[in-house]
Motif scaffolding. Structure first.
Motif, PDB file in Angstrom:
ATOM      1  N   MET A   1     -13.483  -9.940   9.261  1.00 40.49           N
ATOM      2  CA  MET A   1     -12.128 -10.673   8.520  1.00 40.49           C
ATOM      3  C   MET A   1     -11.528  -9.612   7.561  1.00 40.49           C
ATOM      4  O   MET A   1     -12.529  -8.760   6.873  1.00 40.49           O
ATOM      5  CB  MET A   1     -12.861 -11.757   7.733  1.00 40.49           C
ATOM      6  N   ASN A   2     -10.369  -9.287   7.814  1.00 45.17           N
ATOM      7  CA  ASN A   2      -9.648  -8.706   6.827  1.00 45.17           C
ATOM      8  C   ASN A   2      -8.822  -9.501   5.816  1.00 45.17           C
ATOM      9  O   ASN A   2      -8.323 -10.352   5.834  1.00 45.17           O
ATOM     10  CB  ASN A   2      -8.468  -7.958   7.878  1.00 45.17           C
ATOM     11  N   LEU A   3      -9.384  -9.152   4.386  1.00 48.34           N
ATOM     12  CA  LEU A   3      -9.000  -9.808   3.210  1.00 48.34           C
ATOM     13  C   LEU A   3      -7.726  -8.851   2.358  1.00 48.34           C
ATOM     14  O   LEU A   3      -7.581  -9.476   1.435  1.00 48.34           O
ATOM     15  CB  LEU A   3     -10.159 -10.132   2.364  1.00 48.34           C
ATOM     16  N   SER A   4      -7.307  -8.039   2.950  1.00 50.21           N
ATOM     17  CA  SER A   4      -6.227  -7.388   2.439  1.00 50.21           C
ATOM     18  C   SER A   4      -5.057  -8.093   2.073  1.00 50.21           C
ATOM     19  O   SER A   4      -4.623  -8.825   3.108  1.00 50.21           O
ATOM     20  CB  SER A   4      -6.030  -5.972   3.029  1.00 50.21           C
ATOM     21  N   LEU A   5      -4.148  -7.835   1.331  1.00 51.99           N
ATOM     22  CA  LEU A   5      -2.932  -8.496   1.027  1.00 51.99           C
ATOM     23  C   LEU A   5      -1.788  -7.748   1.465  1.00 51.99           C
ATOM     24  O   LEU A   5      -1.933  -6.743   1.997  1.00 51.99           O
ATOM     25  CB  LEU A   5      -2.766  -8.733  -0.476  1.00 51.99           C
ATOM     26  N   PRO A   6      -0.826  -8.676   2.028  1.00 52.85           N
ATOM     27  CA  PRO A   6       0.346  -7.906   2.612  1.00 52.85           C
ATOM     28  C   PRO A   6       0.933  -6.784   1.504  1.00 52.85           C
ATOM     29  O   PRO A   6       0.671  -7.086   0.420  1.00 52.85           O
ATOM     30  CB  PRO A   6       1.379  -9.080   3.093  1.00 52.85           C
ATOM     31  N   ILE A   7       1.492  -5.663   2.186  1.00 50.15           N
ATOM     32  CA  ILE A   7       2.216  -4.986   1.182  1.00 50.15           C
ATOM     33  C   ILE A   7       3.141  -5.309   0.209  1.00 50.15           C
ATOM     34  O   ILE A   7       3.294  -5.002  -0.878  1.00 50.15           O
ATOM     35  CB  ILE A   7       2.675  -3.569   2.108  1.00 50.15           C
ATOM     36  N   GLU A   8       4.117  -6.339   0.846  1.00 51.18           N
ATOM     37  CA  GLU A   8       4.753  -6.994  -0.182  1.00 51.18           C
ATOM     38  C   GLU A   8       4.282  -7.523  -1.472  1.00 51.18           C
ATOM     39  O   GLU A   8       4.724  -7.656  -2.525  1.00 51.18           O
ATOM     40  CB  GLU A   8       5.883  -7.942   0.645  1.00 51.18           C
ATOM     41  N   VAL A   9       3.277  -8.323  -1.166  1.00 48.03           N
ATOM     42  CA  VAL A   9       2.476  -8.938  -2.199  1.00 48.03           C
ATOM     43  C   VAL A   9       2.154  -7.907  -3.319  1.00 48.03           C
ATOM     44  O   VAL A   9       2.177  -8.052  -4.403  1.00 48.03           O
ATOM     45  CB  VAL A   9       1.260  -9.864  -1.705  1.00 48.03           C
ATOM     46  N   LEU A  10       1.316  -6.819  -2.686  1.00 55.26           N
ATOM     47  CA  LEU A  10       0.707  -5.892  -3.357  1.00 55.26           C
ATOM     48  C   LEU A  10       2.011  -5.233  -4.225  1.00 55.26           C
ATOM     49  O   LEU A  10       1.771  -4.696  -5.592  1.00 55.26           O
ATOM     50  CB  LEU A  10       0.159  -4.816  -2.609  1.00 55.26           C
TER      51      LEU A  10
END
Length: 130
Positions: A1-10
């Motif tokens: 499971m990938n829990l990273s946030l979208p680049i726009e959110v970061l």
């Protein structure tokens, strides 16, 4: 499971972190501009020299006693601008001053000239508490 946030959110998080890290300095710069426009006599030690050497908002606290005494003799624009500035320093006192000026809502700030509007806008944008 990938829990990273979208680049726009970061990117948005990073932008907000930068804004709030720089906000105290930007608030002080706007506050000092406002004090210069309104007059050094209302802030800090009440002198032009004190205004020039101020290094923080604490050096330019509004002189509440003097302002409250003079509120009735200032022009309507000066009353509104000073009262709006004071509301950032002390919301209760500033709110009472604004009420005495006939302030009913944010649209009343529309009576201020562009220079004063920009100060109030910058103070609002960069306010993180007194």
């Amino acid at each position: 499971m990938n829990l990273s946030l979208p680049i726009e959110v970061l990117d948005q998080i990073a932008l907000e972190e930068r804004h709030f890290a720089e906000a105290p300095k930007a608030f002080f710069e706007a506050w000092k501009r406002g004090a210069e426009i309104a007059g050094a006599e209302w802030f800090g030690d009440g002198t032009r020299e004190g205004l020039q050497r101020a290094n923080s908002k604490w050096d330019l606290r509004p002189n509440m006693l003097m302002l409250n005494d003079a509120l009735g003799v200032l022009s309507s624009g000066q009353r509104m601008f000073l009262s709006a500035m004071v509301s950032f320093y002390n919301s209760r006192e500033g709110g009472a001053m604004l009420k005495r000026c006939g302030f009913e809502g944010l649209s009343d700030l529309g009576g201020l000239d562009l220079e004063r509007r920009k100060v109030i806008a910058d103070l609002t944008l960069h306010y993180t508490g007194w």
